[in-house]
Design a protein around this motif. Structure first.
Motif, PDB file in Angstrom:
ATOM      1  N   GLY A 166       0.812  -1.213   0.000  1.00  0.00           N
ATOM      2  CA  GLY A 166       0.000   0.000   0.000  1.00  0.00           C
ATOM      3  C   GLY A 166       0.845   1.261   0.000  1.00  0.00           C
ATOM      4  N   LEU A 167       1.905   1.272   0.799  1.00  0.00           N
ATOM      5  CA  LEU A 167       2.774   2.447   0.882  1.00  0.00           C
ATOM      6  C   LEU A 167       3.484   2.695  -0.447  1.00  0.00           C
ATOM      7  N   VAL A 168       4.049   1.646  -1.011  1.00  0.00           N
ATOM      8  CA  VAL A 168       4.791   1.797  -2.260  1.00  0.00           C
ATOM      9  C   VAL A 168       3.855   2.207  -3.399  1.00  0.00           C
ATOM     10  N   ALA A 169       2.692   1.555  -3.466  1.00  0.00           N
ATOM     11  CA  ALA A 169       1.739   1.876  -4.536  1.00  0.00           C
ATOM     12  C   ALA A 169       1.276   3.329  -4.435  1.00  0.00           C
ATOM     13  N   ALA A 170       0.981   3.794  -3.224  1.00  0.00           N
ATOM     14  CA  ALA A 170       0.534   5.178  -3.057  1.00  0.00           C
ATOM     15  C   ALA A 170       1.649   6.161  -3.397  1.00  0.00           C
ATOM     16  N   SER A 171       2.877   5.813  -3.071  1.00  0.00           N
ATOM     17  CA  SER A 171       3.994   6.710  -3.399  1.00  0.00           C
ATOM     18  C   SER A 171       4.198   6.809  -4.903  1.00  0.00           C
ATOM     19  N   PHE A 172       3.701   5.817  -5.649  1.00  0.00           N
ATOM     20  CA  PHE A 172       3.767   5.840  -7.112  1.00  0.00           C
ATOM     21  C   PHE A 172       2.494   6.413  -7.731  1.00  0.00           C
ATOM     22  N   ALA A 173       1.606   6.962  -6.888  1.00  0.00           N
ATOM     23  CA  ALA A 173       0.366   7.608  -7.344  1.00  0.00           C
ATOM     24  C   ALA A 173      -0.552   6.640  -8.094  1.00  0.00           C
ATOM     25  N   ILE A 174      -0.589   5.396  -7.640  1.00  0.00           N
ATOM     26  CA  ILE A 174      -1.497   4.410  -8.226  1.00  0.00           C
ATOM     27  C   ILE A 174      -2.862   4.563  -7.565  1.00  0.00           C
ATOM     28  N   ALA A 175      -3.920   4.570  -8.359  1.00  0.00           N
ATOM     29  CA  ALA A 175      -5.277   4.775  -7.854  1.00  0.00           C
ATOM     30  C   ALA A 175      -5.719   3.600  -6.979  1.00  0.00           C
ATOM     31  N   PRO A 176      -6.569   3.857  -5.972  1.00  0.00           N
ATOM     32  CA  PRO A 176      -7.029   2.777  -5.074  1.00  0.00           C
ATOM     33  C   PRO A 176      -7.651   1.598  -5.813  1.00  0.00           C
ATOM     34  N   GLU A 177      -8.454   1.870  -6.838  1.00  0.00           N
ATOM     35  CA  GLU A 177      -9.090   0.776  -7.580  1.00  0.00           C
ATOM     36  C   GLU A 177      -8.038  -0.124  -8.218  1.00  0.00           C
ATOM     37  N   GLN A 178      -7.002   0.481  -8.765  1.00  0.00           N
ATOM     38  CA  GLN A 178      -5.940  -0.303  -9.385  1.00  0.00           C
ATOM     39  C   GLN A 178      -5.129  -1.061  -8.346  1.00  0.00           C
ATOM     40  N   ILE A 179      -4.906  -0.437  -7.192  1.00  0.00           N
ATOM     41  CA  ILE A 179      -4.179  -1.122  -6.114  1.00  0.00           C
ATOM     42  C   ILE A 179      -4.929  -2.382  -5.701  1.00  0.00           C
TER      43      ILE A 179
END
Length: 268
Positions: A166-179
């Motif tokens: 979650g931390l890495v994905a958010a730091s890459f600006a990935i949308a919640p739906e895609q995460i």
């Protein structure tokens, strides 16, 4: 004399159609969910190897039935929801929420095997994150100092994979739906791979199983998004925590038996 000349339509390239931020976020998601990501996911089976050994999973239909049940009622929806909570905590710079849910995940792992797998994968991803360029290196460093790492495992603490993802994905600006979709899809794909290596299914059958579970993955991701919306509301933890529930006793029994299985391909 009049001559009609029809000019050709302008050619639009793919790079001009796809916006740069979206395409970069999608590329980052594909990197995070790739089997080549060096976090050791291929080393674990979540009890699948034991189920294949006992004959509970002997063919494609058995595997589909097992994974579909886990997607509907198992822990993966709750785990994905907490992944999204960690992503939101990165955006909000809410360090206390990151630590709270990391501790919660560690406490709810029902076998030592599953907990150690989560810690090892999470800590490997955090180490990889440290080697990648971050848009907010200061906040990244602050979080990495707070999260427990391998040296803390002997004291019963570690960084769980769901939190790290979650931390890495958010730091890459990935949308919640895609995460959510990416996290669940990679979980399904890894367990299918484990089954293919444990019983004579074959790679093509493995892909057929993955294809058959596509709608189940989407429904599970949608449920995780709804659950995470409740978890990210302002709560007086732990006194007013939303109710979390799942039915994962089958995985727990399989994992506990895998820990003492005589011959194993996968780590325990």
């Amino acid at each position: 004399m009049l001559i009609n000349i029809t000019l050709p339509m302008p050619i639009t390239t793919m790079t001009s159609v796809i916006s740069a931020p979206f395409s970069l976020a999608l590329s980052r998601l594909l990197q995070l969910t790739s089997p080549a990501l060096p976090v050791g996911a291929y080393s674990y089976s979540d009890g699948i190897e034991y189920l294949c050994h006992r004959g509970t999973i002997a063919n494609a239909q058995n595997l589909i039935h097992w994974l579909r049940g886990e997607l509907q009622t198992g822990f993966i929806k709750t785990e994905t929801a907490i992944t999204l909570v960690a992503a939101q905590a990165w955006s909000d710079n809410d360090l206390s929420n990151i630590i709270y849910w990391n501790n919660w995940l560690s406490a709810t792992r029902e076998t030592e095997e599953i907990r150690l797998a989560s810690w090892q994968m999470g800590q490997s991803l955090i180490k990889l994150w440290e080697q990648l360029e971050s848009a907010d290196a200061g906040r990244q460093a602050q979080i990495m100092q707070l999260l427990p790492m391998a040296k803390d495992n002997a004291q019963g603490q570690g960084c769980n994979y769901a939190i790290a993802f979650g931390l890495v994905a958010a730091s890459f600006a990935i949308a919640p739906e895609q995460i959510a979709i990416g996290y669940i899809h990679s979980w399904v794909a890894n367990l299918i791979s484990a089954a293919v290596r444990s019983v004579a299914l074959g790679q093509t059958v493995g892909q057929q199983v993955n294809f058959s579970l596509g709608n189940d993955v989407m429904r599970s991701a949608e449920a995780a998004l709804l659950l995470s919306a409740n978890l990210t509301k302002k709560q007086d933890y732990p006194h007013h925590q939303p109710q979390l529930e799942w039915c994962g006793w089958g995985v727990s029994i399989a994992s506990a038996n895998h820990e003492v299985q005589y011959s194993r391909l996968f780590r325990s």
